[in-house]
Design a protein around this motif. Structure first.
Motif, PDB file in Angstrom:
ATOM      1  N   ASN A 173      57.603 -27.455 -16.371  1.00 10.57           N
ATOM      2  CA  ASN A 173      59.014 -27.490 -15.568  1.00 10.57           C
ATOM      3  C   ASN A 173      58.968 -28.766 -14.180  1.00 10.57           C
ATOM      4  O   ASN A 173      59.018 -28.478 -13.045  1.00 10.57           O
ATOM      5  CB  ASN A 173      59.656 -26.658 -14.811  1.00 10.57           C
ATOM      6  CG  ASN A 173      60.942 -26.644 -14.254  1.00 10.57           C
ATOM      7  OD1 ASN A 173      62.025 -27.229 -14.303  1.00 10.57           O
ATOM      8  ND2 ASN A 173      61.062 -25.935 -13.027  1.00 10.57           N
ATOM      9  N   ARG A 174      58.331 -29.426 -14.776  1.00 16.96           N
ATOM     10  CA  ARG A 174      57.948 -30.955 -13.626  1.00 16.96           C
ATOM     11  C   ARG A 174      58.778 -31.829 -13.257  1.00 16.96           C
ATOM     12  O   ARG A 174      59.885 -32.005 -13.735  1.00 16.96           O
ATOM     13  CB  ARG A 174      56.597 -31.799 -14.121  1.00 16.96           C
ATOM     14  CG  ARG A 174      56.932 -32.974 -15.130  1.00 16.96           C
ATOM     15  CD  ARG A 174      55.485 -32.683 -15.808  1.00 16.96           C
ATOM     16  NE  ARG A 174      55.804 -33.330 -17.218  1.00 16.96           N
ATOM     17  CZ  ARG A 174      56.182 -33.211 -18.208  1.00 16.96           C
ATOM     18  NH1 ARG A 174      56.342 -31.404 -18.492  1.00 16.96           N
ATOM     19  NH2 ARG A 174      55.683 -34.322 -19.818  1.00 16.96           N
ATOM     20  N   LYS A 175      58.949 -32.253 -11.811  1.00 11.71           N
ATOM     21  CA  LYS A 175      60.232 -33.103 -11.927  1.00 11.71           C
ATOM     22  C   LYS A 175      59.117 -34.151 -10.399  1.00 11.71           C
ATOM     23  O   LYS A 175      58.157 -34.070  -9.331  1.00 11.71           O
ATOM     24  CB  LYS A 175      60.943 -32.202 -10.610  1.00 11.71           C
ATOM     25  CG  LYS A 175      61.739 -31.140 -11.229  1.00 11.71           C
ATOM     26  CD  LYS A 175      62.761 -30.840  -9.863  1.00 11.71           C
ATOM     27  CE  LYS A 175      63.762 -29.836 -11.274  1.00 11.71           C
ATOM     28  NZ  LYS A 175      64.961 -29.150 -10.197  1.00 11.71           N
ATOM     29  N   HIS A 176      59.663 -35.921 -10.879  1.00 11.74           N
ATOM     30  CA  HIS A 176      58.877 -36.748 -10.903  1.00 11.74           C
ATOM     31  C   HIS A 176      59.629 -37.107  -9.393  1.00 11.74           C
ATOM     32  O   HIS A 176      60.468 -37.239  -9.083  1.00 11.74           O
ATOM     33  CB  HIS A 176      59.136 -38.122 -11.794  1.00 11.74           C
ATOM     34  CG  HIS A 176      58.551 -37.617 -12.972  1.00 11.74           C
ATOM     35  ND1 HIS A 176      58.238 -38.418 -14.193  1.00 11.74           N
ATOM     36  CD2 HIS A 176      58.114 -36.106 -13.702  1.00 11.74           C
ATOM     37  CE1 HIS A 176      57.604 -37.855 -15.192  1.00 11.74           C
ATOM     38  NE2 HIS A 176      57.625 -36.534 -14.464  1.00 11.74           N
ATOM     39  N   VAL A 177      59.193 -37.476  -8.518  1.00 13.44           N
ATOM     40  CA  VAL A 177      59.232 -37.910  -7.569  1.00 13.44           C
ATOM     41  C   VAL A 177      58.256 -39.395  -7.029  1.00 13.44           C
ATOM     42  O   VAL A 177      57.110 -38.947  -7.196  1.00 13.44           O
ATOM     43  CB  VAL A 177      59.149 -37.140  -5.756  1.00 13.44           C
ATOM     44  CG1 VAL A 177      60.063 -38.077  -5.279  1.00 13.44           C
ATOM     45  CG2 VAL A 177      59.769 -35.762  -6.426  1.00 13.44           C
ATOM     46  N   LEU A 178      58.828 -40.066  -6.930  1.00 12.17           N
ATOM     47  CA  LEU A 178      58.159 -41.471  -6.243  1.00 12.17           C
ATOM     48  C   LEU A 178      57.892 -41.956  -4.670  1.00 12.17           C
ATOM     49  O   LEU A 178      58.659 -41.893  -4.083  1.00 12.17           O
ATOM     50  CB  LEU A 178      58.765 -42.904  -6.602  1.00 12.17           C
ATOM     51  CG  LEU A 178      57.853 -44.341  -6.610  1.00 12.17           C
ATOM     52  CD1 LEU A 178      56.937 -44.642  -7.716  1.00 12.17           C
ATOM     53  CD2 LEU A 178      58.724 -44.974  -7.234  1.00 12.17           C
ATOM     54  N   ALA A 179      56.893 -41.907  -4.302  1.00 12.35           N
ATOM     55  CA  ALA A 179      56.406 -41.907  -2.609  1.00 12.35           C
ATOM     56  C   ALA A 179      55.723 -43.564  -2.226  1.00 12.35           C
ATOM     57  O   ALA A 179      54.837 -44.000  -3.273  1.00 12.35           O
ATOM     58  CB  ALA A 179      55.403 -41.070  -2.155  1.00 12.35           C
TER      59      ALA A 179
ATOM     60  N   PRO B  11      50.987 -49.650  -3.410  1.00  9.23           N
ATOM     61  CA  PRO B  11      50.471 -48.804  -3.719  1.00  9.23           C
ATOM     62  C   PRO B  11      51.240 -47.697  -3.981  1.00  9.23           C
ATOM     63  O   PRO B  11      51.928 -48.170  -2.842  1.00  9.23           O
ATOM     64  CB  PRO B  11      49.375 -48.649  -3.614  1.00  9.23           C
ATOM     65  CG  PRO B  11      49.055 -48.816  -1.597  1.00  9.23           C
ATOM     66  CD  PRO B  11      50.225 -50.752  -2.172  1.00  9.23           C
ATOM     67  N   ALA B  12      51.427 -47.077  -4.633  1.00 12.36           N
ATOM     68  CA  ALA B  12      52.701 -45.904  -4.788  1.00 12.36           C
ATOM     69  C   ALA B  12      52.123 -44.743  -5.317  1.00 12.36           C
ATOM     70  O   ALA B  12      51.607 -45.263  -6.490  1.00 12.36           O
ATOM     71  CB  ALA B  12      54.180 -46.541  -4.976  1.00 12.36           C
ATOM     72  N   ARG B  13      52.534 -43.578  -5.309  1.00 12.98           N
ATOM     73  CA  ARG B  13      52.652 -42.562  -6.065  1.00 12.98           C
ATOM     74  C   ARG B  13      54.006 -42.034  -6.868  1.00 12.98           C
ATOM     75  O   ARG B  13      54.134 -41.046  -5.809  1.00 12.98           O
ATOM     76  CB  ARG B  13      51.691 -40.975  -5.625  1.00 12.98           C
ATOM     77  CG  ARG B  13      49.749 -40.976  -5.276  1.00 12.98           C
ATOM     78  CD  ARG B  13      49.442 -40.814  -6.580  1.00 12.98           C
ATOM     79  NE  ARG B  13      48.982 -39.625  -6.389  1.00 12.98           N
ATOM     80  CZ  ARG B  13      49.370 -38.721  -7.720  1.00 12.98           C
ATOM     81  NH1 ARG B  13      50.061 -39.573  -8.744  1.00 12.98           N
ATOM     82  NH2 ARG B  13      49.302 -37.246  -7.520  1.00 12.98           N
ATOM     83  N   GLU B  14      53.740 -41.201  -7.871  1.00 15.41           N
ATOM     84  CA  GLU B  14      54.514 -40.692  -8.958  1.00 15.41           C
ATOM     85  C   GLU B  14      54.315 -39.782  -9.104  1.00 15.41           C
ATOM     86  O   GLU B  14      53.547 -39.553 -10.384  1.00 15.41           O
ATOM     87  CB  GLU B  14      55.113 -41.142  -9.857  1.00 15.41           C
ATOM     88  CG  GLU B  14      56.513 -40.246 -10.254  1.00 15.41           C
ATOM     89  CD  GLU B  14      56.640 -40.702 -11.942  1.00 15.41           C
ATOM     90  OE1 GLU B  14      58.523 -41.116 -12.351  1.00 15.41           O
ATOM     91  OE2 GLU B  14      55.676 -41.328 -13.225  1.00 15.41           O
ATOM     92  N   VAL B  15      54.926 -38.605  -7.805  1.00 15.32           N
ATOM     93  CA  VAL B  15      53.862 -37.536  -7.953  1.00 15.32           C
ATOM     94  C   VAL B  15      54.576 -36.522  -9.089  1.00 15.32           C
ATOM     95  O   VAL B  15      55.496 -36.705  -8.905  1.00 15.32           O
ATOM     96  CB  VAL B  15      53.612 -36.361  -6.551  1.00 15.32           C
ATOM     97  CG1 VAL B  15      53.204 -35.697  -6.389  1.00 15.32           C
ATOM     98  CG2 VAL B  15      53.142 -37.011  -5.820  1.00 15.32           C
ATOM     99  N   PHE B  16      54.239 -35.836  -9.968  1.00 12.26           N
ATOM    100  CA  PHE B  16      54.758 -34.736 -10.395  1.00 12.26           C
ATOM    101  C   PHE B  16      54.778 -33.419 -10.524  1.00 12.26           C
ATOM    102  O   PHE B  16      53.422 -32.566  -9.917  1.00 12.26           O
ATOM    103  CB  PHE B  16      53.723 -34.581 -12.113  1.00 12.26           C
ATOM    104  CG  PHE B  16      53.797 -35.403 -13.249  1.00 12.26           C
ATOM    105  CD1 PHE B  16      53.869 -36.928 -12.908  1.00 12.26           C
ATOM    106  CD2 PHE B  16      53.485 -35.160 -14.290  1.00 12.26           C
ATOM    107  CE1 PHE B  16      54.591 -37.559 -13.476  1.00 12.26           C
ATOM    108  CE2 PHE B  16      53.755 -36.532 -15.405  1.00 12.26           C
ATOM    109  CZ  PHE B  16      54.051 -37.592 -14.765  1.00 12.26           C
TER     110      PHE B  16
ATOM    111  N   GLN C  11      53.967 -37.854   6.261  1.00 14.23           N
ATOM    112  CA  GLN C  11      53.437 -39.354   6.338  1.00 14.23           C
ATOM    113  C   GLN C  11      54.073 -40.218   6.374  1.00 14.23           C
ATOM    114  O   GLN C  11      53.853 -41.699   6.547  1.00 14.23           O
ATOM    115  CB  GLN C  11      52.416 -38.676   4.847  1.00 14.23           C
ATOM    116  CG  GLN C  11      51.069 -38.016   4.593  1.00 14.23           C
ATOM    117  CD  GLN C  11      50.362 -37.875   3.495  1.00 14.23           C
ATOM    118  OE1 GLN C  11      50.130 -39.901   3.401  1.00 14.23           O
ATOM    119  NE2 GLN C  11      49.973 -37.883   2.876  1.00 14.23           N
ATOM    120  N   GLY C  12      55.762 -39.567   5.965  1.00 18.33           N
ATOM    121  CA  GLY C  12      56.270 -40.812   7.242  1.00 18.33           C
ATOM    122  C   GLY C  12      56.449 -41.914   6.078  1.00 18.33           C
ATOM    123  O   GLY C  12      56.946 -43.350   5.854  1.00 18.33           O
ATOM    124  N   ALA C  13      56.770 -41.463   4.340  1.00 19.02           N
ATOM    125  CA  ALA C  13      56.538 -41.823   3.319  1.00 19.02           C
ATOM    126  C   ALA C  13      57.969 -42.658   3.126  1.00 19.02           C
ATOM    127  O   ALA C  13      58.829 -41.890   3.241  1.00 19.02           O
ATOM    128  CB  ALA C  13      55.876 -42.106   2.026  1.00 19.02           C
TER     129      ALA C  13
END
Length: 256
Positions: free
Chosen positions: A73-79, A62-67, A102-104
Motif C-alpha cells: 500500500n505504497r504511495k510515492h512522493v517526490l521531495a 538530487p531528489a528522492r521519490e519516497v515510497f 527540512q523545508g523541501a
C-alpha cells in the motif's frame, strides 16, 4: 539559465537514470535542469552522482521519490531539497512531517495512478505541504492524465510534468518551463514552493507512444527480475528504514 527578454528555465522534473547519454540528450534538447530521483538509492549517493554530472549548462538536482506506506500500500512522493536522508516504507504522515521539517519542495507524481500514488484525499489533506501535481506523465494513458489535470484544477495546485525517464532516450520528452532564471538547487526549491508561472511541454504524437511502450516494457522488467533481485538476492535495500545508515531514527515508524 535561459537568455532573452523573459527569463525561463526548462526542467525535467523527474528522471530515474543518469549517465553520459542522459546529459548529452538533455543538453541537445535544451534542458537547463533535470531532477534526478532514482529508486532505492540513498540521498548522499544521489547527491554525489548529481554533482558529478552537472555542467555549466545543465544542473542536475538530487531528489528522492519516497515510497511511503507498506510495500502493498505504497504511495510515492517526490521531495526536492532534502538536507537529510528519508527512507522508504514509513507512513505518509511521517514522511510529510519530515519533508516539512527540512523545508523541501514536495511534488505529487502520477496522482491516482494504479496503487502507488497519492489520491484525492491525500492531496486535500496535505495541501499545506504539497507544492505541485504532475498533470502529464508519458508513461500514462490519456485517462490517467485527464484525471491528473482534473485534480490539479479542482484543488488549485500548480501543475508540473516530467519524462519520468527510466531510459536515456526518454529524458525531456515532457518537461516544465518555469518563468524564472534558476541557477541553483535552492533557487529551484524556492520557485516550486512559490508556485511561479510555468508552461507544460510535451509531445502527444506517435513519438510519445513509442516512449510509452519502451518505458512500460522497462516497468515490467523493473517489477519482475529486478524486483526479485532486490528483495531476495541483494539483501536489505539502502533505503529500508531499518538500514544501519539511518542509525535507528525511523525504527519506530517502519511499516515495511
Amino acid at each position: 539559465m535561459s537568455d532573452g527578454i523573459a527569463a525561463e528555465t526548462r526542467v525535467d522534473c523527474h528522471v530515474k537514470v543518469l549517465n553520459d547519454a542522459v546529459v548529452e540528450r538533455a543538453r541537445a534538447i535544451g534542458l537547463d535542469i533535470i531532477i534526478y530521483a532514482p529508486h532505492f538509492t540513498r540521498l548522499p549517493e544521489i547527491r554525489r552522482e548529481a554533482a558529478s554530472y552537472s555542467t555549466d549548462d545543465l544542473l542536475v538536482v538530487p531528489a528522492r521519490e519516497v515510497f511511503t506506506g507498506s510495500w502493498r500500500n505504497r504511495k510515492h512522493v517526490l521531495a526536492v531539497g532534502l538536507e537529510e536522508p528519508v527512507p522508504d516504507f514509513i507512513p505518509l504522515e511521517a514522511a510529510m512531517d519530515e519533508f516539512e521539517r527540512q523545508g523541501a519542495a514536495v511534488l505529487a507524481p502520477h496522482p491516482e495512478f494504479a496503487t502507488v500514488s497519492l489520491d484525492e484525499g491525500d492531496l486535500r489533506q496535505y495541501m499545506n505541504v504539497i507544492d505541485a501535481i504532475e498533470i502529464f506523465n508519458p508513461k500514462h494513458f490519456p485517462s490517467h492524465n485527464r484525471r491528473a489535470r482534473e485534480l490539479a484544477a479542482e484543488l488549485a495546485y500548480p501543475p508540473f510534468t516530467s519524462s519520468y525517464a527510466h531510459l536515456p532516450r526518454s529524458v525531456g520528452v515532457a518537461h516544465t518551463v518555469l518563468e524564472r532564471a534558476i541557477e541553483t538547487e535552492g533557487d529551484l526549491v524556492t520557485a516550486l514552493e512559490d508556485g511561479i508561472a510555468r508552461r507544460i511541454v510535451y509531445n502527444n504524437g506517435a513519438s510519445r507512444w513509442r516512449t510509452t511502450a519502451c518505458e512500460l516494457a522497462h516497468l515490467c522488467y523493473e517489477n519482475t527480475w529486478e524486483k526479485v533481485d532486490r528483495l531476495f538476492l541483494s539483501g536489505t535495500e539502502p533505503t529500508h528504514p531499518d538500514h544501519i545508515a539511518y542509525d535507528g531514527r525511523f525504527d519506530d515508524v517502519s511499516v515495511y
